[in-house]
Design a protein around this motif. Structure first.
Motif, PDB file in Angstrom:
ATOM      1  N   TRP A  92       0.841  -1.193   0.000  1.00  0.00           N
ATOM      2  CA  TRP A  92       0.000   0.000   0.000  1.00  0.00           C
ATOM      3  C   TRP A  92       0.874   1.241   0.000  1.00  0.00           C
ATOM      4  O   TRP A  92       1.932   1.272   0.650  1.00  0.00           O
TER       5      TRP A  92
ATOM      6  N   TYR B  63       0.048   5.438   0.680  1.00  0.00           N
ATOM      7  CA  TYR B  63      -1.037   6.347   1.068  1.00  0.00           C
ATOM      8  C   TYR B  63      -0.498   7.753   1.262  1.00  0.00           C
ATOM      9  O   TYR B  63       0.567   7.949   1.865  1.00  0.00           O
TER      10      TYR B  63
ATOM     11  N   ALA C   6      -4.772   6.566  -2.146  1.00  0.00           N
ATOM     12  CA  ALA C   6      -3.995   5.356  -1.874  1.00  0.00           C
ATOM     13  C   ALA C   6      -3.877   4.531  -3.140  1.00  0.00           C
ATOM     14  O   ALA C   6      -4.749   4.560  -4.013  1.00  0.00           O
TER      15      ALA C   6
ATOM     16  N   PRO D 242      -7.698   1.814   4.001  1.00  0.00           N
ATOM     17  CA  PRO D 242      -7.815   3.214   3.596  1.00  0.00           C
ATOM     18  C   PRO D 242      -8.877   3.947   4.408  1.00  0.00           C
ATOM     19  O   PRO D 242      -9.927   3.379   4.712  1.00  0.00           O
TER      20      PRO D 242
END
Length: 352
Positions: free
Chosen positions: A129, A131, A138, A254
């Motif tokens: 991931w 972000y 994201a 998220p």
């Protein structure tokens, strides 16, 4: 666990992976480290083991690069190359601080703090991931089971150990290795390993890597331009905690309302031909400190970006973005040449 240093980046190109973790132990002061030769310190670096830890770091840059012009704003539909230019310039001209968390194998988190938020990169197994709290966006990638997540995550330029591993690839006949007086970094006693180019055909004067005297962990990297007394680039841990981070740190969901983009993992099976055309693989001319990376950017139009034009000066064969440690030549034919070398070296490479 032996490490393989197989990737080369020009020493001043300033580049989250799990490979750089460290086994901590109680340690004496810097003046009590046993004497080691440069070769023995390289072995200490190469043989360091994986151990969970967390730490805080700071990066400072003074490359002599012009600041972004005041009031520069990207258009609403700006993306891709224009955004990439801005991101690279911001990374080179700004100072950064953040935290690193390393858990088990293939498990790490990087947090880079900004004025009004932070950017995070999280690796947890084959899940990656990225972000950005600034715009609540994201990206997510699920890697194949046999993929190496440690090479897929962005943000490597923000970890002292990752920067050190890239730079150590410069070790060879073109580099003189010496050891200066021991230092203390983040409360750890460390060897001060110095890499000095044996060539005048580079902008780099020296690279110094503070290597933890017991664990082999790179704690600080400084790069000094030729003829200068103070580093133009430094990245260092300011604190280290040898305890394992909370496992929850590697789980990411998220926030509500986040704009989430699913990104296909990189493929070694040929991939998308159109994507390859838009983002061609760079080529490298030369070796070691004199390496020049050449990117055929004609298909992307990167050389036509107005922001880049504002920061470059006209030279024979194109336009130059010059700094104390790295030069970028945007050639008239659309190619972009990058190296920790003088302009004349870039121009010669462009003519080959």
């Amino acid at each position: 666990m032996a490490r393989t240093w197989s990737r080369w980046l020009p020493a001043a190109a300033v580049p989250l992976v799990v490979a750089g973790s460290v086994a901590f132990a109680a340690q004496a002061g810097a003046d009590e480290l046993p004497e080691r030769t440069p070769a023995e310190i390289l072995t200490l670096l190469a043989d360091r083991d994986h151990q969970p830890f967390s730490g805080e770091f700071e990066q400072t840059s003074d490359l002599g690069l012009p600041q972004l012009p005041g009031g520069v704003e990207l258009p609403d539909d700006a993306a891709g190359d224009a955004a990439a230019v801005t991101a690279v310039l911001e990374a080179l001209t700004s100072d950064h601080s953040g935290r690193v968390f390393v858990g088990e194998q293939d498990q790490a988190r990087l947090q880079v703090f900004e004025t009004f938020g932070e950017r995070d990169v999280i690796v947890n197994g084959n899940e990656v991931w990225a972000y950005d709290s600034g715009d609540n966006s994201a990206t997510h990638t699920t890697l194949p089971a046999d993929a190496d997540a440690t090479t897929a995550a962005p943000g490597q330029q923000y970890r002292p150990d990752e920067v050190a591993d890239h730079l150590i690839d410069a070790v060879g006949p073109s580099t003189e290795l010496t050891v200066r007086e021991d230092v203390e970094v983040a409360g750890r006693a460390a060897y001060d390993l110095v890499l000095t180019p044996r060539t005048d055909a580079t902008l780099v004067g020296e690279v110094a890597i503070a290597v933890d005297g017991e664990t082999g962990q790179p704690l600080r990297v400084t790069v000094t331009a030729r003829g200068e007394a103070t580093p133009a680039f430094e990245i260092a841990y300011t604190s280290l905690d040898p305890t394992a981070p909370d496992a929850d740190l590697f789980e990411f969901t998220p926030p509500a309302g986040a704009d989430v983009e699913e990104v296909a993992p990189p493929s070694d099976q040929g991939g998308d031909a159109s994507a390859s055309a838009q983002h061609p693989e760079p080529s490298v001319i030369g070796t070691g400190w004199e390496s020049v990376v050449i990117i055929d950017a004609g298909a992307t139009g990167l050389g036509d970006e107005p922001l880049l034009a504002q920061l470059t000066t006209a030279v024979d064969g194109g336009r130059l973005l010059g700094t104390d440690l790295v030069n970028v030549l945007v050639a008239d034919d659309g190619r972009i040449l990058v190296g920790a070398v003088p302009l004349e070296r870039l121009q010669a490479a462009a003519a080959e």
